[in-house]
Design a protein around this motif. Structure first.
Motif: not given
Length: 221
Positions: A69-88
């Motif tokens: 699960l983590l192998t797939v998660y990390r690969a996807y997250y690496a490409e999408h970690l800025f999609d919706q993440t913002v500073v509060f």
């Protein structure tokens, strides 16, 4: 003496990253033919490292499944970690003010070290953090105080002169274990009750209240 350093958790404290974490793990769950979860469920899955995230998201299973699960998660997250993440809201001006006031700033997260550094650099490039650390091999995760104490030593600040700012019981327990001032923020992934139950010495519902708490609390007080 006023506090000389402020150590911050990342997810749920500095950045609102839950949607991207949920999307990445749901992608991995679906890839493995497992049920996915609403984003809100991830507020109770995160906080204790990615292996625990995988275990909770999978509702059990063995280590081989979690690793896959983590192998797939990390690969996807690496490409999408800025999609919706913002500073509060309000935190960037507050961090700039604290720096001008001579408070040393640092980040200590249970998120993977590489992702932690990438998010901080990408979303807070102008904040002069003295150190930024995520989960690293051979170093216990929070709430074990080892990493927090090592970070205080690196900053040249006694633990009692540091505040540890976070949004979960893990962060409050880390602060208590390290002998630091525990400051809970309520805009993150958990609630006021959890923060209070785990010894938060101050609570903040806005960036302005966090600033007041950090300026008002005295080391050991």
């Amino acid at each position: 003496m006023p506090l000389r350093a402020a150590l911050f958790d990342l997810d749920g404290t500095l950045v609102d990253s839950l949607a991207d974490i949920a999307a990445a793990m749901n992608h991995s769950l679906a890839h493995h033919g497992l049920p996915t979860h609403p984003t809100s469920a991830y507020s109770h899955f995160v906080g204790e490292g990615v292996m625990e995230l995988a275990r909770r998201a999978a509702s059990g299973g063995d280590e081989a499944l979690h690793t896959s699960l983590l192998t797939v998660y990390r690969a996807y997250y690496a490409e999408h970690l800025f999609d919706q993440t913002v500073v509060f809201p309000g935190l960037l001006p507050l961090l700039a003010e604290l720096d001008r006031e001579g408070v040393k700033l640092a980040v200590l997260s249970n998120k993977s070290d590489g992702f932690t550094k990438k998010l901080v650099k990408g979303l807070m490039p102008d904040v002069p953090f003295a150190a930024v650390y995520g989960e690293r091999p051979g170093i216990p995760r929070k709430p074990d105080p080892t990493a927090a104490l090592a970070l205080a030593q690196e900053l040249g600040v006694a633990p009692g002169d540091c505040a540890f700012v976070g949004d979960t019981s893990v962060d409050m327990d880390t602060a208590r274990g390290a002998g630091m001032v525990s400051v809970g923020v309520t805009w993150g992934f958990r609630g006021v009750e959890e923060l209070r139950a785990h010894g938060a010495q101050a609570l903040a519902t806005t960036a302005e209240e966090l600033g007041a708490a950090l300026r008002g609390v005295r080391a050991g007080g």
